[in-house]
Design an enzyme around this catalytic site. Structure first.
Site, short mmCIF file in Angstrom:
data_model
loop_
_atom_site.label_atom_id
_atom_site.label_comp_id
_atom_site.label_asym_id
_atom_site.label_seq_id
_atom_site.Cartn_x
_atom_site.Cartn_y
_atom_site.Cartn_z
N ARG A 1 0.84 -1.20 0.00
CA ARG A 1 0.00 0.00 0.00
C ARG A 1 0.87 1.25 0.00
O ARG A 1 0.61 2.21 -0.72
CB ARG A 1 -0.95 0.02 1.20
CG ARG A 1 -1.96 1.17 1.11
CD ARG A 1 -2.89 1.23 2.31
NE ARG A 1 -4.01 2.13 2.07
CZ ARG A 1 -4.01 3.44 2.29
NH1 ARG A 1 -2.91 4.03 2.75
NH2 ARG A 1 -5.08 4.18 2.04
N CYS A 2 1.92 1.25 0.81
CA CYS A 2 2.81 2.41 0.88
C CYS A 2 3.42 2.74 -0.48
O CYS A 2 3.62 3.91 -0.81
CB CYS A 2 3.93 2.15 1.88
SG CYS A 2 3.43 2.09 3.61
N MET A 3 3.73 1.72 -1.26
CA MET A 3 4.44 1.93 -2.52
C MET A 3 3.52 2.35 -3.66
O MET A 3 4.00 2.59 -4.78
CB MET A 3 5.19 0.65 -2.92
CG MET A 3 6.33 0.29 -2.00
SD MET A 3 7.34 -1.07 -2.67
CE MET A 3 6.15 -2.42 -2.72
#
Length: 404
Positions: free
Chosen positions: A393-395
């Site tokens: 999700r962060c990426m």
């Protein structure tokens, strides 16, 4: 419509990524803390892992865009903005010497658009640029640090510089100087890229606003409800400002839930401890199972109303999502396993559609639990990507999801 995100789980159609580059090879032990990294990833393997991530997305029918390409195409579409682009980058790199500023401007201006953007991301070493003059104290002091402009290794985490909310965006004011320049790229992409320049894309927050905010703290739970973490990197005043902008628009959102989470490295953003994977199903860090303080922000008589609520995560979600809630502990009930897998982003999943998520393969306990709960798990390797302390999700920044 080029922008649309009204949930965390609607079928993902378009996503923005950054493929790691030479900025990782400009990390050194001396500047890791300054650049928010805990370790130095091996670039070759990090790129292989990231390519596998992108392929996994494409195999699911997702259009994959890259922020570097989008900025280059923006400059090609509007070459007249190049001078402003260079000056803005140099000013926000906090260079104090006029001689150094002039030298870097000339250095970058003689490159292709692609080379300019690559060099901005990877960082400009002091030995790369020759000064016409080097006769002041400030000129000489600038040479004592190995970079005139710092690398941007955190641009790998495209979730943070901006957030797609409904049919608009929040261009964030990043918490650290290290990451602040990343949002220049977001700003130029939405202003000048042919994909977006003629679209009416509301901006609910701006990189020049006063208070810090980051996209990892922003979750779109459904078309009426947002969840935003009050974290070390997102200020509660930014949340209220964002709420006001959204409520003044014609968006469908009626409630913003501001979750007060611990201000620690392990709880860096809300999405490191809490992500949605299916209708009413979430993966969580078990340490947020206890009673939470949440501020319900709504609009009443044309004014912002804030209500403090102390309750369990399950009850809060059930109230606002109007469905039964299932919470799956990252790492299960064992605190050692849970702590280890949460550190490696076991709770940071990316849904490509309801009940189908991309996760890091290393978090095998959590992944097995997801499967046992009927979730389709798409595993990607992460021996090097995980060193940056950010998961799938962060990426990624979804630009378009189908409505659910």
């Amino acid at each position: 419509m080029k922008i649309q995100v009204y949930s965390e789980i609607g079928k993902l159609k378009t996503v923005l990524l950054h493929r790691p580059g030479k900025e990782l090879e400009n990390l050194t032990p001396d500047i890791l803390e300054r650049l928010l990294f805990d370790d130095i990833p091996y670039l070759k393997v990090a790129q292989e892992e990231h390519d596998f991530f992108a392929k996994t997305l494409r195999d699911e029918g997702v259009e994959v865009l890259y922020i570097k390409d989008m900025v280059v195409e923006s400059l090609e579409n509007h070459p007249e903005v190049l001078s402003n682009f260079l000056n803005q980058f140099i000013e926000e790199s906090h260079i104090l010497s006029k001689a150094v500023k002039d030298a870097i401007y000339n250095y970058l201006a003689n490159m292709t658009f692609e080379e300019i953007v690559e060099k901005m991301i990877e960082g400009i070493r002091t030995n790369e640029v020759k000064l016409v003059k080097n006769n002041s104290i400030m000129d000489m002091l600038e040479n004592e640090y190995p970079f005139y402009t710092d690398p941007m290794p955190n641009i790998l985490f495209q979730r943070d510089p901006f957030a797609t909310i409904g049919r608009g965006v929040s261009i964030n004011k990043m918490y650290t100087d290290t990451r602040a320049r990343e949002t220049i790229f977001s700003d130029y992409m939405f202003k000048y890229h042919p994909r977006f320049e003629n679209e009416e894309i509301p901006r609910y927050y701006n990189r020049y606003d006063r208070y810090n905010s980051e996209g990892g703290d922003m979750l779109v739970l459904n078309s009426k409800t947002l969840a935003i973490g009050i974290s070390k990197r997102t200020d509660p005043r930014a949340i209220e400002h964002l709420a006001g902008s959204i409520f003044e628009s014609d968006e469908t959102f009626e409630t913003i839930l501001a979750f007060n989470i611990p201000k620690t490295r392990a709880f860096m953003h809300l999405d490191t401890v809490f992500t949605q994977i299916d209708y009413g199903v979430f993966t969580i860090h078990p340490l947020i199972m206890k009673h939470l303080t949440v501020f319900e922000i709504t609009k009443e008589n044309e004014k912002i109303k804030v209500t403090k609520v102390v309750s369990t995560l399950e009850d809060i979600l059930k109230k606002h999502l109007h469905t039964e809630i299932k919470l799956i502990n990252c790492g299960g009930d064992d605190m050692i396993t849970s702590g280890r897998e949460q550190w490696n982003d076991g709770a940071n999943t990316l849904a490509v559609e309801p009940g189908k998520v991309i996760v890091y393969s290393r978090n095998h306990v959590t992944n097995d639990m997801l499967r046992k709960n009927g979730i389709t798990v798409l595993e990607i390797p992460s021996s090097e990507l995980s060193r940056g302390r950010g998961g799938p999700r962060c990426m990624s920044m979804p630009l378009f999801r189908e409505k659910i």
